[in-house]
Motif scaffolding. Structure first.
Motif, short mmCIF file in Angstrom:
data_model
loop_
_atom_site.label_atom_id
_atom_site.label_comp_id
_atom_site.label_asym_id
_atom_site.label_seq_id
_atom_site.Cartn_x
_atom_site.Cartn_y
_atom_site.Cartn_z
N ASP A 175 64.49 52.39 24.44
CA ASP A 175 65.36 51.67 25.37
C ASP A 175 66.50 52.56 25.85
OD1 ASP A 175 63.79 49.43 25.09
OD2 ASP A 175 65.08 48.48 23.60
N ARG A 176 67.11 53.32 24.92
CA ARG A 176 68.21 54.20 25.30
C ARG A 176 67.74 55.29 26.26
NH1 ARG A 176 70.22 53.38 20.00
NH2 ARG A 176 68.98 55.11 19.20
N GLN A 177 66.55 55.82 26.02
CA GLN A 177 66.03 56.85 26.91
C GLN A 177 65.81 56.31 28.32
OE1 GLN A 177 62.53 58.36 24.97
NE2 GLN A 177 63.68 59.31 23.31
N TRP A 178 65.30 55.07 28.41
CA TRP A 178 65.14 54.47 29.73
C TRP A 178 66.50 54.20 30.38
CZ3 TRP A 178 61.35 54.67 32.88
CH2 TRP A 178 60.04 54.74 32.43
N GLN A 179 67.47 53.73 29.60
CA GLN A 179 68.81 53.49 30.13
C GLN A 179 69.43 54.79 30.64
OE1 GLN A 179 70.90 51.57 26.92
NE2 GLN A 179 69.69 49.68 27.08
N LEU A 180 69.25 55.88 29.85
CA LEU A 180 69.77 57.17 30.26
C LEU A 180 69.08 57.65 31.52
CD1 LEU A 180 71.53 59.66 29.73
CD2 LEU A 180 69.71 60.55 28.25
N TYR A 181 67.75 57.48 31.56
CA TYR A 181 67.00 57.88 32.75
C TYR A 181 67.49 57.13 33.99
CZ TYR A 181 63.15 58.10 36.09
OH TYR A 181 62.42 58.25 37.24
N ASN A 182 67.64 55.81 33.85
CA ASN A 182 68.09 55.00 34.99
C ASN A 182 69.50 55.37 35.41
OD1 ASN A 182 65.68 53.54 35.17
ND2 ASN A 182 66.35 52.04 33.64
N ALA A 183 70.37 55.64 34.40
CA ALA A 183 71.75 56.03 34.73
C ALA A 183 71.78 57.37 35.46
CB ALA A 183 72.59 56.11 33.45
N GLN A 184 70.94 58.30 35.01
CA GLN A 184 70.88 59.60 35.67
C GLN A 184 70.31 59.47 37.08
OE1 GLN A 184 68.56 61.84 32.84
NE2 GLN A 184 70.36 62.59 31.75
N ALA A 185 69.31 58.59 37.23
CA ALA A 185 68.74 58.37 38.56
C ALA A 185 69.78 57.78 39.50
CB ALA A 185 67.52 57.45 38.45
#
Length: 308
Positions: A175-185
């Motif tokens: 979940d954190r990796q997806w949140q980080l990915y979305n935040a970076q996007a």
């Protein structure tokens, strides 16, 4: 007389035999355990709890093998099994930065051994539990409490099978990796967006050159392949807006369709060269705008011709 004596001896022998204690046997007394009777003794709530626990224990959430040989379970998806062998050790590897709290609890502590170990240093240090059985054919359970979670693990010992290294993946990590990915996007999109207009920079061309001085000299000129945008400074709010003239291929000044929206001139075409003019005579201010990407300009001209 002899008959009387014989009767007396028999009576005495029987009396002595009755006083001798029974000899204890070393054989265990067989006790039958009626499992069905035990199940029948469960009430509806207990049966449901046992059923739900069995569903989790038997859940077909299969482990996978990583490149380094580690067998990996998805944490919480099922009761993971660690298979160990006598005279060998199994390594249960925890998450980076996770700390073991207290002593691991093992169901059969007489025939199993569980010891802590560490690898690495700093915030990425990894905690390990090193497990060793003393004989094969054993089954027990292990509980590990840490600074982040609690692990429930089934331990099995075997002479034929062995999982030397076992680890976990974690749903909260995913979940954190997806949140980080979305935040970076989102951050990347923000970096590529003009704040005032929300235009995507990747879809725009900024290949313009400005010459000349004026208090209202443009701060940015770009096009989207169809229209040209001339962003003016805030100082223009205190002065008269300049006039825009486009220079044709023959150098003649042409009047074009444009409009002023907030701080931008929006020109309904892509031009090769244009002039912003304000004032007259010696007090006249002029800024020349030149589009440096001639290929893009020619392509835009062809599109405009096709539309006409």
């Amino acid at each position: 007389m002899r008959l009387f004596s014989l009767i007396l001896v028999l009576i005495t022998a029987n009396a002595m035999a009755s006083e001798v204690p029974a000899i204890e046997t070393s054989q265990p007394i067989a006790v039958t355990h009626n499992v069905n009777a035990e199940r029948k003794s469960f009430n509806a709530k207990e049966k449901k709890a046992a059923e739900l626990a069995r569903q989790w224990i038997d859940a077909q959430a299969m482990p996978v093998r990583k490149e380094n040989g580690k067998i990996v379970y998805l944490y919480g998806s099922t009761l993971p099994t660690v298979i160990c062998a006598p005279l060998s050790v199994c390594d249960i590897e925890l998450q980076e930065g996770e700390k073991i709290v207290g002593k691991p609890m093992i169901g059969d502590s007489a025939r199993w051994e569980a010891l802590p170990a560490l690898s690495g240093a700093g915030p990425n240090q990894i905690s390990h539990i090193i497990v060793k059985p003393f004989e094969s054919g054993l089954t027990t359970t292990l509980i590990i409490t840490t600074s982040r979670r609690t692990y429930h693990i089934k331990l099995v010992s075997s002479n034929k099978n062995w999982t030397p290294r076992v680890g976990f993946t974690y749903p909260d990590d995913i979940d954190r990796q997806w949140q980080l990915y979305n935040a970076q996007a989102v951050a990347s999109a923000e970096r590529k967006t003009i704040p005032e207009t929300r235009e995507n920079i990747d879809a725009l061309s900024f290949e313009y050159e400005l010459s000349g001085k004026a208090p209202w000299r443009p701060v940015r000129v770009y096009n989207d392949g169809v229209k040209t945008y001339i962003q003016m400074p805030s100082a223009m709010a205190q002065t008269e807006a300049p006039a825009l003239l486009v220079l044709g291929s023959d150098g003649e000044k042409q009047i074009v369709n444009y409009r002023l929206k907030k701080d931008r001139f929006i020109v309904d075409q892509i031009f090769s060269k244009a002039i912003l003019i304000a004032g007259v005579g010696s007090s006249q201010d002029k800024v020349v705008i030149t589009y440096k990407d001639s290929d893009a300009y020619k392509a835009a001209q062809r599109r405009a011709d096709d539309e006409r």
